[in-house]
Design a protein around this motif. Structure first.
Motif, mmCIF file in Angstrom:
data_model
loop_
_atom_site.group_PDB
_atom_site.id
_atom_site.type_symbol
_atom_site.label_atom_id
_atom_site.label_comp_id
_atom_site.label_asym_id
_atom_site.label_seq_id
_atom_site.Cartn_x
_atom_site.Cartn_y
_atom_site.Cartn_z
ATOM 1 N N THR A 21 0.827 -1.210 0.000
ATOM 2 C CA THR A 21 0.000 0.000 0.000
ATOM 3 C C THR A 21 0.861 1.260 0.000
ATOM 4 O OG1 THR A 21 -0.207 -0.148 2.421
ATOM 5 C CG2 THR A 21 -1.996 -1.055 1.106
ATOM 6 N N GLU A 24 2.440 1.713 -3.581
ATOM 7 C CA GLU A 24 1.418 2.091 -4.556
ATOM 8 C C GLU A 24 1.219 3.605 -4.630
ATOM 9 O OE1 GLU A 24 -1.740 -1.639 -4.767
ATOM 10 O OE2 GLU A 24 -1.900 -0.187 -3.143
ATOM 11 N N GLN A 25 1.664 4.315 -3.584
ATOM 12 C CA GLN A 25 1.474 5.766 -3.558
ATOM 13 C C GLN A 25 2.575 6.517 -4.310
ATOM 14 O OE1 GLN A 25 -1.546 6.365 -2.191
ATOM 15 N NE2 GLN A 25 -1.407 4.151 -1.908
ATOM 16 N N SER A 48 0.093 -4.861 -8.769
ATOM 17 C CA SER A 48 -0.206 -3.458 -8.448
ATOM 18 C C SER A 48 0.631 -2.491 -9.268
ATOM 19 C CB SER A 48 0.029 -3.201 -6.952
ATOM 20 O OG SER A 48 -0.841 -3.990 -6.162
ATOM 21 N N ILE A 50 3.987 -2.323 -9.279
ATOM 22 C CA ILE A 50 5.224 -1.954 -8.588
ATOM 23 C C ILE A 50 6.390 -2.721 -9.218
ATOM 24 C CG2 ILE A 50 6.452 -2.012 -6.380
ATOM 25 C CD1 ILE A 50 3.580 -2.005 -5.064
#
Length: 365
Positions: A21, A24-25, A48, A50
């Motif tokens: 998480t 992902e930012q 995701s 990454i």
């Protein structure tokens, strides 16, 4: 600014969720994830978007990856190394000396307790881990209490940034899984405990509390997670004659739907930093009983959105559980209040911004 995150890769619990998480930012040009083994973490990270590189080890004692990692850091021009977990922290000592990279860590657990029940080997690794933790340029503490724990280890408080964990809160609750999946009905009182099956998680405290209930009034417990003491815990359930009321679900990727089917969420750990599992429960409007660890006091308002009890105290846990069951008609309102508070304070936006500011500060030194 380019940051390399390093973690073993075998994680299935909160640290796995935290890393994904967080990364992902950031854009793929800013962050890269490096692991030592393929698994759930690397798979979810790639899904995701990454960038994920595997530096496979023949065993956890295979040090040949160190030079490969050092070359990768130098070739790619990374500015910051961000390690997660004891193995990555140990390897960080060499990587910093070899490359001169700025080095930070997120301490996901108490380093003095990472190797409990591991005998002589565990004592050796604990000593090495405690040494490694004191070598970084910066630290992320996921609660103010955990920051104080790091200071007690002799770490300069100016190097420690308190950063609360965050998740993506949703506007709508997940669809509850049908309770019939576990042979239960809407009339049963159902609790969910999402935690690795590890001694530090305190499962037996919950078992002890449950044995104080007569069988006809005893709540049901959904145990989500796997780990090294699964067989031991199953034997404890049989010994306490809780077979009908404790349900082992193993590792699950549908935790939100399990929480949505539950009346209450539980945490019984002896030590934590700031458990993501509690935020996931809050996102599903489920009140919580938790032991007084890490930063839980910054999330739970005792008696209003849940209950906080002392660690290793089965009697106190039983009393909190009885109160929760007696207030069954109020649990929905308590869960709604918990959601409102958590979603306003523990967002992914604050998580990313706090990390970015520390990275920038380190690269400006």
């Amino acid at each position: 600014m380019k940051v390399l995150h390093l973690i073993s890769g075998g994680e299935k619990g909160g640290s796995r969720k935290h890393v994904i998480t967080l990364l992902e930012q950031f854009s793929s040009e800013e962050v890269t994830l490096a692991v030592f083994q393929e698994g759930q973490l690397s798979q979810e990270a790639r899904e995701s978007g990454i960038r994920t590189e595997c530096f496979r080890q023949s065993s956890r004692y295979d040090l040949s990856v160190l030079n490969k990692l050092a070359s990768f850091i130098q070739k790619e021009g990374f500015d910051v190394l961000h390690t997660h977990g004891p193995r990555a922290n140990l390897f960080g000592i060499y990587l910093k000396k070899k490359t001169g990279i700025r080095w930070v860590t997120t301490v996901h657990s108490d380093p003095s307790l990472d190797f409990v029940k591991s005998g002589l080997k565990g004592k050796i690794f604990t000593t090495l881990s405690m040494y490694a933790v004191k070598q970084m340029d910066g630290y992320f503490a996921v609660s103010e209490r955990f920051k104080q724990n790091l200071i007690k280890l002799g770490i300069n408080g100016e190097k420690i940034q308190t950063v609360y964990n965050g998740i993506q809160f949703t506007n709508e609750k997940a669809t509850p899984l049908p309770r019939s999946e576990w042979g239960l009905t809407d009339q049963d009182f159902v609790m969910a405990m999402v935690a690795r099956l590890h001694p530090i998680k305190g499962h037996t405290i919950v078992f002890d509390a449950m044995t104080a209930f007569a069988e006809e009034e005893r709540p049901h417990l959904l145990l989500v997670g796997d780990g090294p003491i699964e067989e031991e815990l199953m034997n404890e359930v049989k010994r306490r004659q809780l077979d009908r009321h404790v349900h082992f679900l193993g590792f699950r990727s549908d935790v939100d739907h399990i929480y949505a089917a539950s009346d209450l969420a539980l945490l019984a750990s002896f030590s934590e930093s700031f458990p993501l599992a509690l935020l996931e429960a809050a996102n599903q409007h489920v009140p919580i009983i938790t032991t007084d660890v890490g930063g839980v006091g910054e999330l739970i308002h005792h008696g209003q959105t849940g209950w906080i009890v002392p660690t290793k105290d089965a009697k106190a846990y039983e009393e909190a559980l009885r109160e929760a069951m007696n207030r069954g008609d109020q649990l929905k309102e308590m869960g709604d209040q918990l959601y409102d508070f958590a979603s306003a304070r523990f967002s992914l936006e604050q998580l990313a911004e706090a990390h970015r500011s520390v990275y920038v500060k380190l690269t400006d030194i």
